[in-house]
Design a protein around this motif. Structure first.
Motif, PDB file in Angstrom:
ATOM      1  N   GLY A  57       0.837  -1.203  -0.017  1.00  0.00           N
ATOM      2  CA  GLY A  57       0.001  -0.061  -0.002  1.00  0.00           C
ATOM      3  C   GLY A  57       0.887   1.285   0.028  1.00  0.00           C
ATOM      4  N   PHE A  58       0.320   2.333  -0.513  1.00  0.00           N
ATOM      5  CA  PHE A  58       1.119   3.560  -0.561  1.00  0.00           C
ATOM      6  C   PHE A  58       0.368   4.887  -0.364  1.00  0.00           C
ATOM      7  CE2 PHE A  58       3.563   6.507  -3.116  1.00  0.00           C
ATOM      8  CZ  PHE A  58       5.045   6.522  -2.333  1.00  0.00           C
ATOM      9  N   VAL A  59       1.013   5.565   0.341  1.00  0.00           N
ATOM     10  CA  VAL A  59       0.325   6.911   1.080  1.00  0.00           C
ATOM     11  C   VAL A  59       0.910   8.038   0.416  1.00  0.00           C
ATOM     12  CG1 VAL A  59      -0.258   8.390   3.118  1.00  0.00           C
ATOM     13  CG2 VAL A  59      -0.882   5.848   2.983  1.00  0.00           C
ATOM     14  N   PHE A  87      -2.853   5.966  -2.510  1.00  0.00           N
ATOM     15  CA  PHE A  87      -2.822   5.612  -3.783  1.00  0.00           C
ATOM     16  C   PHE A  87      -2.999   4.383  -4.273  1.00  0.00           C
ATOM     17  CE2 PHE A  87      -0.454   5.419  -7.703  1.00  0.00           C
ATOM     18  CZ  PHE A  87      -1.063   6.078  -8.625  1.00  0.00           C
ATOM     19  N   ARG A  88      -3.891   3.992  -5.122  1.00  0.00           N
ATOM     20  CA  ARG A  88      -4.242   2.574  -5.454  1.00  0.00           C
ATOM     21  C   ARG A  88      -3.710   2.290  -7.039  1.00  0.00           C
ATOM     22  NH1 ARG A  88      -8.853   3.999  -2.322  1.00  0.00           N
ATOM     23  NH2 ARG A  88      -9.307   2.594  -0.575  1.00  0.00           N
ATOM     24  N   GLY A  89      -2.930   3.133  -7.570  1.00  0.00           N
ATOM     25  CA  GLY A  89      -2.783   3.195  -8.860  1.00  0.00           C
ATOM     26  C   GLY A  89      -3.757   3.776  -9.697  1.00  0.00           C
ATOM     27  N   SER A  90      -3.451   4.492 -11.038  1.00  0.00           N
ATOM     28  CA  SER A  90      -4.328   5.266 -11.849  1.00  0.00           C
ATOM     29  C   SER A  90      -5.830   4.797 -11.841  1.00  0.00           C
ATOM     30  CB  SER A  90      -3.772   5.290 -13.286  1.00  0.00           C
ATOM     31  OG  SER A  90      -2.514   5.959 -13.064  1.00  0.00           O
ATOM     32  N   GLN A  91      -5.988   3.423 -11.960  1.00  0.00           N
ATOM     33  CA  GLN A  91      -7.278   2.713 -12.187  1.00  0.00           C
ATOM     34  C   GLN A  91      -7.763   1.894 -11.159  1.00  0.00           C
ATOM     35  OE1 GLN A  91      -7.872   1.925 -16.895  1.00  0.00           O
ATOM     36  NE2 GLN A  91      -5.912   1.221 -16.233  1.00  0.00           N
ATOM     37  N   ASP A 141      -0.962   0.583 -12.597  1.00  0.00           N
ATOM     38  CA  ASP A 141      -2.080   0.396 -13.083  1.00  0.00           C
ATOM     39  C   ASP A 141      -2.609   1.371 -14.111  1.00  0.00           C
ATOM     40  OD1 ASP A 141      -4.663  -0.949 -13.913  1.00  0.00           O
ATOM     41  OD2 ASP A 141      -5.636  -0.132 -12.000  1.00  0.00           O
ATOM     42  N   PRO A 142      -1.511   1.930 -14.964  1.00  0.00           N
ATOM     43  CA  PRO A 142      -1.973   3.143 -16.096  1.00  0.00           C
ATOM     44  C   PRO A 142      -2.961   2.724 -16.950  1.00  0.00           C
ATOM     45  CG  PRO A 142       0.324   2.259 -16.487  1.00  0.00           C
ATOM     46  CD  PRO A 142      -0.234   1.367 -15.511  1.00  0.00           C
ATOM     47  N   GLU A 143      -3.634   3.701 -17.463  1.00  0.00           N
ATOM     48  CA  GLU A 143      -4.371   3.405 -18.556  1.00  0.00           C
ATOM     49  C   GLU A 143      -3.667   3.536 -19.942  1.00  0.00           C
ATOM     50  OE1 GLU A 143      -7.651   6.563 -18.539  1.00  0.00           O
ATOM     51  OE2 GLU A 143      -8.183   6.057 -20.673  1.00  0.00           O
ATOM     52  N   LEU A 144      -2.504   4.227 -20.005  1.00  0.00           N
ATOM     53  CA  LEU A 144      -1.702   4.572 -21.281  1.00  0.00           C
ATOM     54  C   LEU A 144      -0.241   4.519 -20.665  1.00  0.00           C
ATOM     55  CD1 LEU A 144      -1.149   5.408 -24.092  1.00  0.00           C
ATOM     56  CD2 LEU A 144      -1.238   7.825 -22.979  1.00  0.00           C
ATOM     57  N   ILE A 160      -0.159  11.710 -12.068  1.00  0.00           N
ATOM     58  CA  ILE A 160      -1.248  11.357 -11.625  1.00  0.00           C
ATOM     59  C   ILE A 160      -2.040  12.782 -11.451  1.00  0.00           C
ATOM     60  CG2 ILE A 160      -2.120  10.838  -9.385  1.00  0.00           C
ATOM     61  CD1 ILE A 160       0.540   9.602  -8.435  1.00  0.00           C
ATOM     62  N   ASN A 161      -3.210  12.700 -12.068  1.00  0.00           N
ATOM     63  CA  ASN A 161      -4.140  13.742 -11.881  1.00  0.00           C
ATOM     64  C   ASN A 161      -3.493  14.890 -12.258  1.00  0.00           C
ATOM     65  OD1 ASN A 161      -6.726  14.894 -11.168  1.00  0.00           O
ATOM     66  ND2 ASN A 161      -6.127  15.333  -9.039  1.00  0.00           N
ATOM     67  N   HIS A 162      -3.035  14.992 -13.585  1.00  0.00           N
ATOM     68  CA  HIS A 162      -2.499  16.033 -14.299  1.00  0.00           C
ATOM     69  C   HIS A 162      -1.099  16.486 -13.779  1.00  0.00           C
ATOM     70  CE1 HIS A 162      -5.836  16.587 -16.689  1.00  0.00           C
ATOM     71  NE2 HIS A 162      -6.831  16.595 -15.416  1.00  0.00           N
ATOM     72  N   ARG A 163      -0.609  15.905 -12.645  1.00  0.00           N
ATOM     73  CA  ARG A 163       0.529  16.431 -12.206  1.00  0.00           C
ATOM     74  C   ARG A 163       1.535  15.263 -12.166  1.00  0.00           C
ATOM     75  NH1 ARG A 163      -0.299  21.511 -10.181  1.00  0.00           N
ATOM     76  NH2 ARG A 163       1.638  21.475  -8.973  1.00  0.00           N
ATOM     77  N   ILE A 164       2.876  15.563 -12.424  1.00  0.00           N
ATOM     78  CA  ILE A 164       3.908  14.613 -12.275  1.00  0.00           C
ATOM     79  C   ILE A 164       4.284  14.104 -11.011  1.00  0.00           C
ATOM     80  CG2 ILE A 164       5.930  16.410 -12.077  1.00  0.00           C
ATOM     81  CD1 ILE A 164       7.468  14.536 -14.307  1.00  0.00           C
TER      82      ILE A 164
END
Lengths: 426, 426
Positions: free
Chosen positions: A245-247, A253-257, B351-354, B248-252
């Motif tokens: 797990g990561f904070v 933060f659970r990964g982008s999706q 878990d990225p979309e791209l 993440i959410n428009h920020r590096i």
């Protein structure tokens, strides 16, 4: 205790239908208000002047926003602990989360037993309960029924009717899609792609949020543990599997999706050891319980018919290693080296200040032996900076349930402070 | 062009001493205002009603906050493109970043040449320049002097005095501590732990921000590329080394302490191949240029005295592989498998979309061959969801410099919208 529930209902917290007396929260300040709530919640107690300093905003802005949060019943003023009191002038006043604002339940479903807790909005334990079960995968309807039985028992113990809860957090091991509420695979479920959150919500008549073990532990640390001291940290769980797990900035933060952080299934060897996920070379295929057990059978010269529990077999392996059995030692040694490799990968990717190693059997000191940490450091980027701190936290099942309750608290506070359709109410 | 600079100075953008006419920005809306700026910047052009929808806030709040940003000269109204116009009533008006508000320079220092660009606040290229150099590590003073020469040349080409720039972004390969401005190791610097940002800022008389190659490419994608479409994505760079950037959410996101995302140095094999970082088993020791080159010498039966450039040797290796040379093929095949492993680890953790694969030599199709992607999918968590999209973007050095400019733009806008001591001005 029923009065607590009535008191909570009177607050409403900005939900639709909460009455016309409290004006809607100013919308443009929404993200900052949420940051303030997160900081107070993380700190436990914090003075307004400290909040202003930490968020780099003026004391006037803090006063405005915290007044709104107090008016809505999310926060309350508390007398600061004695050491913060200067002894001169007015006694120091701090802010804290208003404990009676909400109650939630957390349930952890696992292979040997199901556990549950009820906590208040500040995370204080009201009651805990556990029921043992036969190991093995269950049907969705059975697992939902077991959750209901357990929830009713823990509510009775807490003296709260089920309907007085604001939400239920439900933790299961496996691949859990938190945003959609679907369990793609779990050792406790006999099917794949199960809509567990929706099924449980329907049965319990309450909002239900689900997540996997490692995220539960991380949320528990965020709300009640390391999160009190730090805005960013990593948690690595080692038990039946390996999880992470990561904070980041006081939030999980659970990964982008929503399904990242599967450290246990990152590959550490092309075409390597077989993992219970069906793939080869996963980290947990070298480090988790089942990886040690399958080599233990060779080391201790057991046949697969000698039916010991995993726990007993690992105890025996550990005893043999301590007594000097070279094969047993080499099993722990290799697991420690792979763990060091996994941790160095966490450091090289996430650059955390702190890594918490968490699990039931953390006393197996190969996992945090000096050599393991030295090896981790040798595989970290050589930047001249010190290695991150490593802490070892042992957990019981009741504390995993506490993590499930933290998930429910997180969802309740997010829903109230950042509702998806807040604009519709204006 | 000098008038542009005068125009910029007149705006001030909230910097100290910008005059008493514009009231300070309301502090409680600071995070939301920053989210609005980030969205407009990412979109290029966006209507207020779209902003309200994307941020789940009321149109009234959007109007209030964007008015402040327009008043301060960060944003401006632009006529929406024809296809968004309904043809009825008033012509549609959108918001965009005010291009003339600021100018910044981006400089990329690399082994073969140094490149620089000047861009406006909207990221439009004003001028570009490159100077070639002798390969090899340089002293800090020499690299700072080279940066100054290059900066003056590109400023002359842009018709802007150096002092009219708001900031300089400086990119170097290696281990770069972005927040502290220290380069812990770089192939272009002869020393370790070099305070490059401070030394360059002193010499250039401008704020200087530094970062590594992979983050520069990621910032360029965030400001000018994939970031226009997506809030979250990963970038993996494959060239002299293997790097990674993450949005993440428009920020590096650079890791908790600013030096994470070193995918190239995550370990994919215990005691594996030697990496140029001095450790063993790093991903880049199987995938990067130098890893292919050292096996190419064996495959093509060359002695180390046959002094070909890396580029020429890889071209030759690629030609041999295409012509059916089994040894040459096996080099690319193995590199592709390890790349698949590295990408699957990125998927399982983030878990990225791209995922964008980026580099100068991306036409070596082993890197994105069907088999590589199939192998990546086979090593991903089996969740029943589709694999993330993989895009391949080839880059030239001038575009890396554009990434360095994006770094400067990022720092300038963050400094103006979220100044660390904004409270002091109130």
């Amino acid at each position: 205790m029923a009065s607590l529930s009535a008191e909570r209902r009177g607050l409403g917290g900005g939900a639709p239908g909460c009455g016309p007396l409290i004006p809607p929260l100013s919308e443009t300040a929404r993200p900052l208000r949420q940051q303030i709530f997160d900081r107070v919640r993380a700190a436990g107690q914090i003075a307004r002047v400290e909040l202003a300093k930490e968020l780099s905003i003026s004391p006037a802005s803090v006063t405005t926003l915290t007044s709104e949060l107090i008016e809505r019943g999310f926060l309350e003023e508390v007398r600061a602990p004695r050491e913060a009191d200067t002894g001169r002038g007015r006694p120091a006043v701090a802010l804290g989360v208003r404990a009676a604002a909400h109650f939630v339940a957390g349930i952890k479903l696992s292979d040997r037993e199901h556990t549950a807790v009820v906590v208040d909005f500040a995370g204080n334990l009201i009651a805990g309960e556990a029921i043992s079960r036969q190991p093995g995968a269950m049907q969705l309807s059975d697992i939902v029924a077991a959750s209901e039985t357990l929830l009713d028992r823990v509510c009775a113990k807490a003296g709260l009717p089920r309907a007085s809860l604001s939400a239920v957090g439900l933790g299961v091991p496996g691949f859990v899609d938190c945003p959609s509420g679907v369990v793609h695979w779990s050792p406790v479920l006999s099917d794949r792609h199960v809509p567990l959150a929706a099924a449980a919500a329907q049965r319990l008549g309450l909002p239900v949020h689900i997540d996997n073990d490692a995220n539960l532990v991380t949320l528990a640390e965020l709300w009640f543990g390391a999160g009190r001291r730090l805005s960013d940290f990593a948690v690595v769980t080692i038990e039946h599997g390996v999880g992470m797990g990561f904070v980041i900035n006081h939030r999980i933060f659970r990964g982008s999706q929503g399904m990242g952080m599967e450290l246990g299934h990152t590959k550490v060897q092309l075409d390597g050891a077989l993992c219970r996920c069906g793939q080869r070379g996963c980290l947990e295929a070298y480090v988790a319980d089942y990886a040690l057990v399958r080599e233990a059978q060779t080391a201790l010269n057991l046949t697969h018919r000698e039916n010991q529990s995993v726990g007993a077999l690992l105890e025996s392996l550990f005893d043999h290693a301590k007594a000097g059995n070279v094969a047993a030692r080499s099993i722990f040694h290799r697991a420690g080296r792979y763990l060091a490799l996994g941790l160095s990968n966490v450091v090289n990717l996430f650059d955390p200040e702190l890594i918490i190693l968490s699990g039931e059997r953390m006393r197996y000191d190969y996992l945090y032996a000096e050599e393991t940490l030295a090896e981790m450091q040798a595989m970290m980027l050589n930047t001249g900076r010190p290695a991150p701190r490593i802490e070892t936290h042992a957990w019981g099942d009741l504390l995993w349930a506490h993590g499930a309750a933290a998930l429910a608290l997180h969802e309740v506070s997010d829903g109230l402070l950042c509702p998806p359709r807040e604009m519709a109410a204006q």
